[in-house]
Design a protein around this motif. Structure first.
Motif, short mmCIF file in Angstrom:
data_model
loop_
_atom_site.label_atom_id
_atom_site.label_comp_id
_atom_site.label_asym_id
_atom_site.label_seq_id
_atom_site.Cartn_x
_atom_site.Cartn_y
_atom_site.Cartn_z
N VAL A 15 0.84 -1.20 0.00
CA VAL A 15 0.00 0.00 0.00
C VAL A 15 0.87 1.24 0.00
CG1 VAL A 15 -1.65 1.34 1.36
CG2 VAL A 15 -1.97 -1.12 1.10
N GLY A 16 1.98 1.21 0.73
CA GLY A 16 2.85 2.37 0.83
C GLY A 16 3.48 2.76 -0.49
N VAL A 17 3.58 1.83 -1.41
CA VAL A 17 4.16 2.13 -2.73
C VAL A 17 3.23 3.00 -3.56
CG1 VAL A 17 4.89 1.08 -4.91
CG2 VAL A 17 5.55 0.02 -2.74
N HIS A 18 1.94 2.94 -3.28
CA HIS A 18 0.95 3.64 -4.10
C HIS A 18 0.40 4.85 -3.34
CE1 HIS A 18 1.00 0.24 -6.89
NE2 HIS A 18 0.93 -0.55 -5.82
N ALA A 19 0.84 6.02 -3.71
CA ALA A 19 0.42 7.23 -3.00
C ALA A 19 -1.09 7.44 -3.06
CB ALA A 19 1.14 8.45 -3.58
N ASP A 20 -1.70 7.02 -4.16
CA ASP A 20 -3.15 7.21 -4.32
C ASP A 20 -3.94 5.97 -3.97
OD1 ASP A 20 -2.74 9.83 -5.26
OD2 ASP A 20 -2.34 9.08 -7.29
N LYS A 25 -7.20 -6.57 -5.54
CA LYS A 25 -6.65 -7.51 -6.51
C LYS A 25 -5.21 -7.15 -6.88
CE LYS A 25 -11.03 -9.01 -8.52
NZ LYS A 25 -11.86 -9.09 -9.76
N GLN A 26 -4.94 -5.86 -7.04
CA GLN A 26 -3.58 -5.44 -7.38
C GLN A 26 -2.63 -5.74 -6.23
OE1 GLN A 26 -3.22 -1.33 -8.56
NE2 GLN A 26 -1.00 -1.42 -8.71
N LEU A 27 -3.07 -5.48 -5.00
CA LEU A 27 -2.23 -5.75 -3.83
C LEU A 27 -1.96 -7.24 -3.70
CD1 LEU A 27 -3.92 -3.29 -1.31
CD2 LEU A 27 -1.68 -3.02 -2.39
N ALA A 28 -2.95 -8.07 -4.03
CA ALA A 28 -2.75 -9.52 -3.97
C ALA A 28 -1.68 -9.94 -4.98
CB ALA A 28 -4.07 -10.24 -4.25
N LEU A 35 -6.04 -14.24 -3.11
CA LEU A 35 -7.01 -13.16 -3.00
C LEU A 35 -7.87 -13.26 -1.74
CD1 LEU A 35 -8.01 -10.59 -4.32
CD2 LEU A 35 -9.62 -11.97 -5.67
N PRO A 36 -8.37 -14.45 -1.35
CA PRO A 36 -9.15 -14.53 -0.11
C PRO A 36 -8.35 -14.08 1.12
CG PRO A 36 -9.49 -16.49 -1.43
CD PRO A 36 -8.35 -15.75 -2.07
N THR A 37 -7.07 -14.48 1.17
CA THR A 37 -6.22 -14.06 2.29
C THR A 37 -6.04 -12.56 2.28
OG1 THR A 37 -5.03 -16.16 2.25
CG2 THR A 37 -3.94 -14.32 3.33
N THR A 38 -5.83 -12.01 1.08
CA THR A 38 -5.66 -10.56 0.95
C THR A 38 -6.89 -9.82 1.46
OG1 THR A 38 -4.20 -10.85 -0.95
CG2 THR A 38 -5.22 -8.68 -0.66
N TYR A 39 -8.09 -10.28 1.04
CA TYR A 39 -9.32 -9.63 1.50
C TYR A 39 -9.44 -9.70 3.02
CZ TYR A 39 -11.50 -8.76 -3.06
OH TYR A 39 -11.80 -8.26 -4.30
N HIS A 40 -9.13 -10.86 3.57
CA HIS A 40 -9.25 -11.04 5.02
C HIS A 40 -8.31 -10.08 5.76
CE1 HIS A 40 -9.57 -12.88 8.96
NE2 HIS A 40 -8.26 -13.06 8.98
N GLU A 54 -11.02 3.90 0.19
CA GLU A 54 -11.59 5.08 -0.47
C GLU A 54 -11.85 4.75 -1.93
OE1 GLU A 54 -8.87 8.28 0.06
OE2 GLU A 54 -9.32 8.52 2.21
N ASN A 55 -13.11 4.72 -2.31
CA ASN A 55 -13.49 4.43 -3.71
C ASN A 55 -12.87 3.14 -4.21
OD1 ASN A 55 -14.91 6.92 -3.85
ND2 ASN A 55 -12.98 7.99 -4.27
N GLY A 56 -12.87 2.12 -3.35
CA GLY A 56 -12.36 0.82 -3.75
C GLY A 56 -10.85 0.68 -3.64
N LEU A 57 -10.16 1.74 -3.24
CA LEU A 57 -8.70 1.70 -3.11
C LEU A 57 -8.32 1.73 -1.63
CD1 LEU A 57 -7.74 4.29 -5.88
CD2 LEU A 57 -8.00 1.80 -6.12
N PHE A 58 -7.25 1.02 -1.29
CA PHE A 58 -6.78 0.98 0.09
C PHE A 58 -5.59 1.94 0.25
CE2 PHE A 58 -9.11 -2.93 -0.35
CZ PHE A 58 -9.77 -3.03 0.87
#
Length: 245
Positions: A15-20, A25-28, A35-40, A54-58
């Motif tokens: 998450v820290g790599v992406h300022a916005d 799915k991208q983080l996974a 993906l299930p682990t990522t969501y959890h 925020e608007n689907g972005l973490f």
């Protein structure tokens, strides 16, 4: 459990790599997690305040930001300590940096040189601002209301036979400090020690740099204080950018 912590940290790093921010799915993909682990993990981190969606972005939440700020404060304090150590070696004195915030005297950093040991805090510095040069320098920078409120919480009391005796005596002393832009104090807080403090500009906060010497070096105090002022103007002004007020 350790594996879960490791995976959560990998997600925070991603998450820290992406300022916005980035979607789950991208983080996974970037972390190689299912993906299930990522969501959890994302739900857990969001619930705990480390992330927010925020608007689907973490993106980072307040808890993660607080950790970053704490780390930055530690780095700034280390920088201050290094600057004071350099000053202490040159001045051959114990050197202090303090600020007045949230109604209290906060000695942020002090040199730790066994050859030039700092004053032992035998009574809480916060409660005895009237009796030491640091406190007098800080109190002199406050407005009347803030100073009155402070002295209502921490009344003037004699710490040694050389301390100011009354609040009126202290207020007269503070007038002298304001005019001279320096507070001198001889054995008022600790017997065998003399101190001086000068105001420094750190944002809108009252702040001070100070030195202490053994009583037998009283003859050096004014010279050392003048040298400290020169050093503050020339090199230690970085303190203004090195501490979060």
């Amino acid at each position: 459990m350790i594996g879960s912590v490791q995976r959560a940290l990998r997600l925070l790093e991603a998450v820290g790599v992406h300022a916005d921010g980035a979607p789950a799915k991208q983080l996974a993909r970037e972390t190689g997690l299912p993906l299930p682990t990522t969501y959890h993990l994302l739900r857990t981190l969001t619930h705990e305040g480390y992330l927010r969606r925020e608007n689907g972005l973490f993106v980072f939440g307040e808890a993660a930001e607080a950790i970053g700020q704490a780390g930055a404060r530690r780095r700034r304090r280390t920088h201050i300590a290094e600057a004071l150590a350099m000053a202490g070696r040159e001045l051959r004195a114990a050197v202090y940096f303090a600020v007045y915030r949230e109604g209290e005297v906060d000695v942020v950093a002090v040199t730790d040189d066994p050859e030039r040991p700092p004053v032992e805090e035998w009574v809480d510095f916060r409660a005895t601002a009237h009796a030491h040069a640091i406190g007098q320098c800080l109190l002199a920078q406050l407005d009347d209301e803030a100073r009155k409120e402070h002295l209502a919480r921490y009344p003037v009391q004699s710490m040694t036979p050389f301390s100011v005796r009354t609040e009126d005596d202290l207020l007269q002393r503070l007038d002298t400090v304001r005019r001279g832009h320096v507070a001198y104090e001889q054995q008022e807080y600790a017997l065998g020690t003399v101190c001086a403090a000068i105001p420094v500009q750190v944002g809108s906060a009252a702040a001070a740099l100070a030195v202490s010497l053994p009583i037998h070096e009283l003859h050096r105090l004014r010279t050392v204080t003048d040298q400290l002022r020169t050093m503050a103007e020339a090199t230690l002004t970085t303190l203004a950018f090195s501490i979060s007020i």
